[in-house]
Scaffold this motif. Structure first.
Motif, PDB file in Angstrom:
ATOM      1  N   ARG A   1       0.818  -1.207   0.000  1.00 15.43           N
ATOM      2  CA  ARG A   1       0.000   0.000   0.000  1.00 15.43           C
ATOM      3  C   ARG A   1       0.858   1.266   0.000  1.00 15.43           C
ATOM      4  NH1 ARG A   1      -5.396   0.965   1.490  1.00 15.43           N
ATOM      5  NH2 ARG A   1      -5.847   3.166   1.106  1.00 15.43           N
ATOM      6  N   MET A   2       1.982   1.226   0.672  1.00 19.56           N
ATOM      7  CA  MET A   2       2.828   2.416   0.791  1.00 19.56           C
ATOM      8  C   MET A   2       3.392   2.869  -0.554  1.00 19.56           C
ATOM      9  SD  MET A   2       6.345   0.756   2.364  1.00 19.56           S
ATOM     10  CE  MET A   2       5.506  -0.370   3.466  1.00 19.56           C
ATOM     11  N   ASN A   3       3.402   1.979  -1.543  1.00 25.18           N
ATOM     12  CA  ASN A   3       3.998   2.288  -2.842  1.00 25.18           C
ATOM     13  C   ASN A   3       2.982   2.462  -3.961  1.00 25.18           C
ATOM     14  OD1 ASN A   3       6.263  -0.135  -1.712  1.00 25.18           O
ATOM     15  ND2 ASN A   3       6.812   2.008  -1.892  1.00 25.18           N
ATOM     16  N   VAL A   4       1.688   2.485  -3.617  1.00 24.07           N
ATOM     17  CA  VAL A   4       0.651   2.656  -4.634  1.00 24.07           C
ATOM     18  C   VAL A   4       0.522   4.142  -4.972  1.00 24.07           C
ATOM     19  CG1 VAL A   4      -1.799   2.356  -5.188  1.00 24.07           C
ATOM     20  CG2 VAL A   4      -0.599   0.625  -3.833  1.00 24.07           C
ATOM     21  N   PRO A   5       0.582   4.519  -6.246  1.00 22.67           N
ATOM     22  CA  PRO A   5       0.503   5.941  -6.608  1.00 22.67           C
ATOM     23  C   PRO A   5      -0.905   6.510  -6.483  1.00 22.67           C
ATOM     24  CG  PRO A   5       0.684   4.584  -8.575  1.00 22.67           C
ATOM     25  CD  PRO A   5       0.861   3.661  -7.413  1.00 22.67           C
ATOM     26  N   PHE A   6      -0.969   7.812  -6.241  1.00 24.76           N
ATOM     27  CA  PHE A   6      -2.240   8.533  -6.189  1.00 24.76           C
ATOM     28  C   PHE A   6      -2.730   8.837  -7.603  1.00 24.76           C
ATOM     29  CE2 PHE A   6      -0.753   9.614  -1.905  1.00 24.76           C
ATOM     30  CZ  PHE A   6      -1.931   9.598  -1.167  1.00 24.76           C
ATOM     31  N   VAL A   7      -4.048   8.840  -7.767  1.00 25.59           N
ATOM     32  CA  VAL A   7      -4.646   9.395  -8.980  1.00 25.59           C
ATOM     33  C   VAL A   7      -5.172  10.803  -8.710  1.00 25.59           C
ATOM     34  CG1 VAL A   7      -5.204   7.202 -10.072  1.00 25.59           C
ATOM     35  CG2 VAL A   7      -6.846   8.235  -8.486  1.00 25.59           C
ATOM     36  N   ARG A   8      -5.386  11.109  -7.453  1.00 32.45           N
ATOM     37  CA  ARG A   8      -5.697  12.465  -7.006  1.00 32.45           C
ATOM     38  C   ARG A   8      -5.402  12.540  -5.510  1.00 32.45           C
ATOM     39  NH1 ARG A   8     -10.615  10.126  -8.045  1.00 32.45           N
ATOM     40  NH2 ARG A   8     -12.064   9.876  -6.318  1.00 32.45           N
ATOM     41  N   TYR A   9      -5.150  13.758  -5.028  1.00 28.65           N
ATOM     42  CA  TYR A   9      -4.774  13.927  -3.631  1.00 28.65           C
ATOM     43  C   TYR A   9      -5.982  14.293  -2.776  1.00 28.65           C
ATOM     44  CZ  TYR A   9       0.080  13.853  -5.138  1.00 28.65           C
ATOM     45  OH  TYR A   9       1.285  13.474  -5.679  1.00 28.65           O
ATOM     46  N   PRO A  10      -6.044  13.786  -1.540  1.00 24.44           N
ATOM     47  CA  PRO A  10      -7.144  14.124  -0.631  1.00 24.44           C
ATOM     48  C   PRO A  10      -6.930  15.479   0.027  1.00 24.44           C
ATOM     49  CG  PRO A  10      -5.668  12.587   0.436  1.00 24.44           C
ATOM     50  CD  PRO A  10      -5.145  12.769  -0.964  1.00 24.44           C
ATOM     51  N   ASN A  11      -6.962  16.523  -0.795  1.00 25.37           N
ATOM     52  CA  ASN A  11      -6.699  17.865  -0.299  1.00 25.37           C
ATOM     53  C   ASN A  11      -8.020  18.566   0.020  1.00 25.37           C
ATOM     54  OD1 ASN A  11      -5.468  20.257   0.364  1.00 25.37           O
ATOM     55  ND2 ASN A  11      -4.057  20.196  -1.369  1.00 25.37           N
ATOM     56  N   GLY A  12      -8.118  19.150   1.209  1.00 25.17           N
ATOM     57  CA  GLY A  12      -9.342  19.811   1.625  1.00 25.17           C
ATOM     58  C   GLY A  12     -10.116  18.967   2.614  1.00 25.17           C
TER      59      GLY A  12
END
Length: 261
Positions: free
Chosen positions: A122-133
């Protein structure tokens, strides 16, 4: 490009896997190890092996910063495969990558990272978008999978891990300034790739590129000193990148609370 520190037995496996995969050259950056790594590396006679020894432990961020610059400056290699000393590439990774490159879609790729039992790291799975906000932070806590890539198909992502990143030398030259040496460990690869992506670089995840990460998957962060770098670098990110930080203050507070819990 392998960065190592005091994990000689795992480094040996990583180098062996890299030789078996057929790399043209293998660069090893030793972060001033004290477990006999320097002596062992110095005694090797593999023609593909290029070893460099730092005078102090600069962590992953310092080691990769030095290593990426070094591979570009002293070699003509077009592509650099990047990983830690506890990562072992799949034997078919180069041939699979060449098949992807036929379409020349990008100058940055990231791999599917599995543990030694074949489970997703899990630590190496890339984001498709960031949980910002605030709302995204809540959704991330409730269902974080929506923010990570689908591991079964090729897709564009907004981050990469230095376990299984594959970078073109031109990509490195354009973006190396975004890799902050003083982060030491944690989020250095995320901030680096986030900034590159914000500047228009395309990053592609492919499930055909497989690398094995020799780590224990468990809840919590151990040893405890690593929590310091997680928290510190989260806060540094909001200061360095300000309004363009991949994690806003709400997201940072949620994560800090989780780490302390």
């Amino acid at each position: 490009l392998i960065v190592t520190f005091n994990r000689l037995e795992k480094l040996k496996k990583s180098i062996e896997a890299s030789i078996n995969a057929g790399f043209d050259s293998i660069f090893v950056i030793d972060n001033c190890s004290s477990d006999g790594t320097k002596e062992w590396l110095s005694a090797q006679n593999e023609m593909v092996l290029n070893c460099f020894f730092l005078d102090e432990n600069k962590g992953g961020s310092g080691g990769f910063n030095y290593g990426l610059k070094k591979t570009v400056s002293v070699s003509e290699n077009e592509w650099i495969f990047v990983f830690d000393d506890d990562a072992y590439v799949d034997i078919n990774i180069i041939s699979n990558f060449k098949n992807l490159q036929n379409e020349k879609k990008s100058q940055a790729y990231c791999s599917k990272v599995l543990d030694l039992q074949g489970k997703t790291c899990r630590m190496n799975v890339p984001f498709v978008r960031y949980p910002n906000g605030f709302l995204h932070s809540i959704r991330y806590l409730l269902s974080g999978d929506k923010y990570f890539c689908n591991l079964t198909s090729e897709q564009d992502v907004v981050s990469l891990s230095f376990v299984g990143a594959i970078l073109h030398r031109d990509f490195i030259s354009r973006n190396i300034s975004h890799l902050k040496e003083d982060l030491f460990i944690y989020f250095d690869d995320l901030y680096f790739s986030y900034t590159a992506n914000k500047n228009g670089e395309r990053i592609i995840f492919s499930p055909e590129l497989i690398i094995y990460h020799d780590v224990v998957t468990s809840k919590g962060v151990y040893p405890e000193w690593k929590v310091y770098y997680l928290v510190r670098n989260l806060i540094l990110g909001t200061n360095v990148y300000k309004d363009n930080s991949p994690f806003g203050w709400v997201s940072v507070l949620f994560r800090v609370f989780k780490y302390f819990t």
